[in-house]
Design a protein around this motif. Structure first.
Motif, PDB file in Angstrom:
ATOM      1  N   ALA A 108     -20.798   3.162  -1.056  1.00 55.68           N
ATOM      2  CA  ALA A 108     -21.100   1.733  -1.580  1.00 55.68           C
ATOM      3  C   ALA A 108     -20.850   1.619  -3.168  1.00 55.68           C
ATOM      4  O   ALA A 108     -21.384   2.355  -3.872  1.00 55.68           O
ATOM      5  CB  ALA A 108     -22.637   1.379  -1.250  1.00 55.68           C
ATOM      6  N   LEU A 109     -19.817   0.960  -3.379  1.00 51.41           N
ATOM      7  CA  LEU A 109     -19.535   0.527  -4.748  1.00 51.41           C
ATOM      8  C   LEU A 109     -20.299  -0.769  -5.208  1.00 51.41           C
ATOM      9  O   LEU A 109     -20.440  -1.753  -4.627  1.00 51.41           O
ATOM     10  CB  LEU A 109     -18.062   0.252  -5.036  1.00 51.41           C
ATOM     11  CG  LEU A 109     -17.079   1.398  -4.871  1.00 51.41           C
ATOM     12  CD1 LEU A 109     -15.665   0.875  -5.327  1.00 51.41           C
ATOM     13  CD2 LEU A 109     -17.478   2.682  -5.519  1.00 51.41           C
ATOM     14  N   LYS A 142      -8.999  -4.629  -0.698  1.00 53.99           N
ATOM     15  CA  LYS A 142      -9.924  -4.687   0.621  1.00 53.99           C
ATOM     16  C   LYS A 142     -10.915  -3.785   0.674  1.00 53.99           C
ATOM     17  O   LYS A 142     -11.285  -3.200   1.488  1.00 53.99           O
ATOM     18  CB  LYS A 142      -8.983  -4.613   1.786  1.00 53.99           C
ATOM     19  CG  LYS A 142      -7.900  -5.561   1.975  1.00 53.99           C
ATOM     20  CD  LYS A 142      -7.028  -5.529   3.101  1.00 53.99           C
ATOM     21  CE  LYS A 142      -5.888  -6.217   3.223  1.00 53.99           C
ATOM     22  NZ  LYS A 142      -5.083  -6.304   4.650  1.00 53.99           N
ATOM     23  N   VAL A 143     -11.703  -4.109  -0.462  1.00 50.33           N
ATOM     24  CA  VAL A 143     -12.965  -3.179  -0.898  1.00 50.33           C
ATOM     25  C   VAL A 143     -14.188  -3.996  -0.747  1.00 50.33           C
ATOM     26  O   VAL A 143     -14.637  -4.990  -1.387  1.00 50.33           O
ATOM     27  CB  VAL A 143     -12.753  -2.453  -2.050  1.00 50.33           C
ATOM     28  CG1 VAL A 143     -14.128  -1.663  -2.435  1.00 50.33           C
ATOM     29  CG2 VAL A 143     -11.823  -1.502  -2.358  1.00 50.33           C
ATOM     30  N   ASP A 144     -15.180  -3.461   0.307  1.00 49.53           N
ATOM     31  CA  ASP A 144     -16.350  -4.318   0.311  1.00 49.53           C
ATOM     32  C   ASP A 144     -17.354  -3.717  -0.756  1.00 49.53           C
ATOM     33  O   ASP A 144     -17.181  -2.670  -1.066  1.00 49.53           O
ATOM     34  CB  ASP A 144     -17.054  -3.961   1.698  1.00 49.53           C
ATOM     35  CG  ASP A 144     -16.347  -4.859   2.822  1.00 49.53           C
ATOM     36  OD1 ASP A 144     -15.372  -5.570   2.622  1.00 49.53           O
ATOM     37  OD2 ASP A 144     -16.834  -4.593   4.010  1.00 49.53           O
ATOM     38  N   VAL A 294     -10.277   3.654  -5.736  1.00 50.69           N
ATOM     39  CA  VAL A 294     -10.307   3.311  -4.425  1.00 50.69           C
ATOM     40  C   VAL A 294      -9.163   4.425  -3.480  1.00 50.69           C
ATOM     41  O   VAL A 294      -9.586   4.963  -2.363  1.00 50.69           O
ATOM     42  CB  VAL A 294      -9.712   1.938  -4.165  1.00 50.69           C
ATOM     43  CG1 VAL A 294      -9.432   1.377  -2.914  1.00 50.69           C
ATOM     44  CG2 VAL A 294     -10.865   1.143  -4.910  1.00 50.69           C
ATOM     45  N   PRO A 295      -7.764   4.427  -3.713  1.00 51.56           N
ATOM     46  CA  PRO A 295      -7.118   5.127  -2.921  1.00 51.56           C
ATOM     47  C   PRO A 295      -7.440   6.688  -3.006  1.00 51.56           C
ATOM     48  O   PRO A 295      -7.158   7.310  -2.112  1.00 51.56           O
ATOM     49  CB  PRO A 295      -5.688   4.972  -4.111  1.00 51.56           C
ATOM     50  CG  PRO A 295      -5.981   4.708  -5.007  1.00 51.56           C
ATOM     51  CD  PRO A 295      -7.357   3.838  -5.085  1.00 51.56           C
ATOM     52  N   GLU A 296      -7.962   7.228  -4.074  1.00 51.06           N
ATOM     53  CA  GLU A 296      -8.307   8.871  -3.980  1.00 51.06           C
ATOM     54  C   GLU A 296      -9.562   8.993  -2.845  1.00 51.06           C
ATOM     55  O   GLU A 296      -9.581   9.813  -2.188  1.00 51.06           O
ATOM     56  CB  GLU A 296      -8.508   9.083  -5.359  1.00 51.06           C
ATOM     57  CG  GLU A 296      -7.247   9.338  -6.083  1.00 51.06           C
ATOM     58  CD  GLU A 296      -7.427  10.294  -7.585  1.00 51.06           C
ATOM     59  OE1 GLU A 296      -8.453  11.294  -7.390  1.00 51.06           O
ATOM     60  OE2 GLU A 296      -6.756   9.844  -8.235  1.00 51.06           O
ATOM     61  N   TYR A 302     -12.919   8.307   2.899  1.00 47.72           N
ATOM     62  CA  TYR A 302     -13.904   7.539   2.536  1.00 47.72           C
ATOM     63  C   TYR A 302     -13.592   5.930   3.169  1.00 47.72           C
ATOM     64  O   TYR A 302     -12.544   5.473   2.840  1.00 47.72           O
ATOM     65  CB  TYR A 302     -14.409   7.620   1.209  1.00 47.72           C
ATOM     66  CG  TYR A 302     -15.527   8.668   1.065  1.00 47.72           C
ATOM     67  CD1 TYR A 302     -16.818   8.531   1.196  1.00 47.72           C
ATOM     68  CD2 TYR A 302     -14.772   9.862   0.476  1.00 47.72           C
ATOM     69  CE1 TYR A 302     -17.486   9.763   1.070  1.00 47.72           C
ATOM     70  CE2 TYR A 302     -15.416  11.169   0.346  1.00 47.72           C
ATOM     71  CZ  TYR A 302     -16.883  11.022   0.594  1.00 47.72           C
ATOM     72  OH  TYR A 302     -17.693  12.009   0.096  1.00 47.72           O
ATOM     73  N   ARG A 303     -14.745   5.497   3.511  1.00 44.75           N
ATOM     74  CA  ARG A 303     -14.855   3.916   3.809  1.00 44.75           C
ATOM     75  C   ARG A 303     -15.747   3.369   2.850  1.00 44.75           C
ATOM     76  O   ARG A 303     -16.654   3.784   2.662  1.00 44.75           O
ATOM     77  CB  ARG A 303     -15.054   3.608   5.177  1.00 44.75           C
ATOM     78  CG  ARG A 303     -15.160   2.087   5.761  1.00 44.75           C
ATOM     79  CD  ARG A 303     -14.737   2.046   7.154  1.00 44.75           C
ATOM     80  NE  ARG A 303     -16.440   2.278   7.651  1.00 44.75           N
ATOM     81  CZ  ARG A 303     -17.192   1.623   7.792  1.00 44.75           C
ATOM     82  NH1 ARG A 303     -17.055   0.352   7.294  1.00 44.75           N
ATOM     83  NH2 ARG A 303     -18.485   2.179   8.275  1.00 44.75           N
ATOM     84  N   PHE A 304     -15.449   2.013   2.483  1.00 52.44           N
ATOM     85  CA  PHE A 304     -16.134   1.428   1.282  1.00 52.44           C
ATOM     86  C   PHE A 304     -17.221   0.195   2.235  1.00 52.44           C
ATOM     87  O   PHE A 304     -16.526  -0.463   3.014  1.00 52.44           O
ATOM     88  CB  PHE A 304     -15.479   0.719   0.414  1.00 52.44           C
ATOM     89  CG  PHE A 304     -14.599   1.574  -0.693  1.00 52.44           C
ATOM     90  CD1 PHE A 304     -15.130   2.288  -1.637  1.00 52.44           C
ATOM     91  CD2 PHE A 304     -13.066   1.733  -0.143  1.00 52.44           C
ATOM     92  CE1 PHE A 304     -14.402   3.271  -2.309  1.00 52.44           C
ATOM     93  CE2 PHE A 304     -12.409   2.554  -0.873  1.00 52.44           C
ATOM     94  CZ  PHE A 304     -13.130   3.364  -2.274  1.00 52.44           C
TER      95      PHE A 304
END
Length: 313
Positions: A108-109, A142-144, A294-296, A302-304
């Motif tokens: 979770a960011l 597309k990051v939650d 995000v890409p790394e 990993y999923r956000f």
């Protein structure tokens, strides 16, 4: 201390307070080790009633029926209701830091949208406490994410607050109205009186409602990360779950995006909760750092997720 000095102190210290409001620099011990902190792997959103709704600020703790051998099966949890944790001993507001013992590669960011109650003149003078490019980047990638917003920030940037709160990719959580400290000392911040703490949190929820934000969750982050049992007890009537972190982004006043990315990438584990900032003037490198983070992390599998999903897993 000048107001600018206060902002710098709290943003640098925001990620370093212990449970009594003391500082640990930019590399704090995990919040679960702090005095009175609560880490729970069992969200109670399905077992509580009257929790804070999408635009309300006060909820009550309900009760659950005792299970018996003849009881009918319980219905599936309502996933539209954000999960919360059960209160701690004596009704203390619970504190969540990450998904303990998780094997799922989810992270979770979270982004603090900080603005204190007395910084209106600085905003009028051209200082940017917002960061629309960061929000645009999260959307494009597309990051939650969960945005911990102060009520004063929502009032200063109502169109942005409404847009964020109307996007299903995001959820808005409460970072107080004033961004004043809920325990002292806390990096020179003015302190909210104990009798005013619940009202300060409610005022922020009211501000989100007034600007038309929809996706508002019953989570609260203490300004500066500073809290104690007195503050947790004072906030009990609001029904919130306090949300801290286990990974520090180190983006406050950072000039090097790679340094921020390195720190996040080194700290993330399955179930981690990362604290970053959504403020151009105080965290200018954060948006650029996301282009590596995000890409790394996705390359690692990993999923956000938003905090509400992390807590429900």
């Amino acid at each position: 201390m000048t107001v600018l000095g206060l902002l710098g102190a709290v943003l640098l210290g925001c990620v370093g307070c212990d449970g009594n409001g003391g500082g640990g620099g930019e590399h704090p011990a995990p919040a679960k080790a702090r005095t009175g902190a609560v880490e729970s792997a069992s969200p109670s959103g399905a077992a509580r009633t009257g929790a804070v709704g999408s635009t309300a600020g006060v909820g009550a703790v309900g009760s659950t029926a005792s299970a018996t051998s003849t009881a009918a099966p319980r219905p599936a949890p309502d996933r539209t209701t954000p999960p919360t944790l059960a209160p701690g001993p004596g009704g203390l507001v619970p504190v969540y830091t990450h998904r303990a013992k998780s094997t799922d590669k989810v992270v979770a960011l979270t982004f603090d949208a900080d603005m204190t109650a007395d910084q209106g003149p600085r905003a009028a003078g051209g200082e940017h406490f917002d960061n629309p490019q960061l929000i645009a980047t999260l959307r494009r990638l597309k990051v939650d994410a969960t945005i911990f917003m102060t009520g004063r920030w929502a009032e200063e940037y109502p169109d942005q607050a409404k847009s964020i709160g109307g996007d299903p990719r995001f959820e808005i959580a409460n970072h107080s109205y004033s961004h004043y400290a809920f325990s002292s000392p806390c990096y020179g911040l003015p302190t909210v009186a104990e009798t005013d703490m619940a009202a300060d949190v409610q005022r922020a929820f009211d501000a989100f409602r007034d600007v038309g934000a929809v996706n508002v969750v019953p989570y609260f982050r203490f300004p500066g990360g500073c809290y104690d049992d007195t503050a947790r007890r004072a906030l009990a009537p609001t029904g919130v779950t306090a949300v801290q972190w286990d990974v520090v982004g180190g983006d406050a006043f950072a000039k090097d995006p790679d340094a921020v990315a390195d720190q996040v990438l080194a700290g993330v584990r399955p179930g981690s909760l990362v604290v970053l900032h959504c403020t151009r003037s105080a965290a200018p490198a954060t948006e650029t750092a996301l282009h590596r983070i995000v890409p790394e992390l996705r390359a690692r599998g990993y999923r956000f997720v938003k905090v509400s999903e992390l807590m429900s897993r």
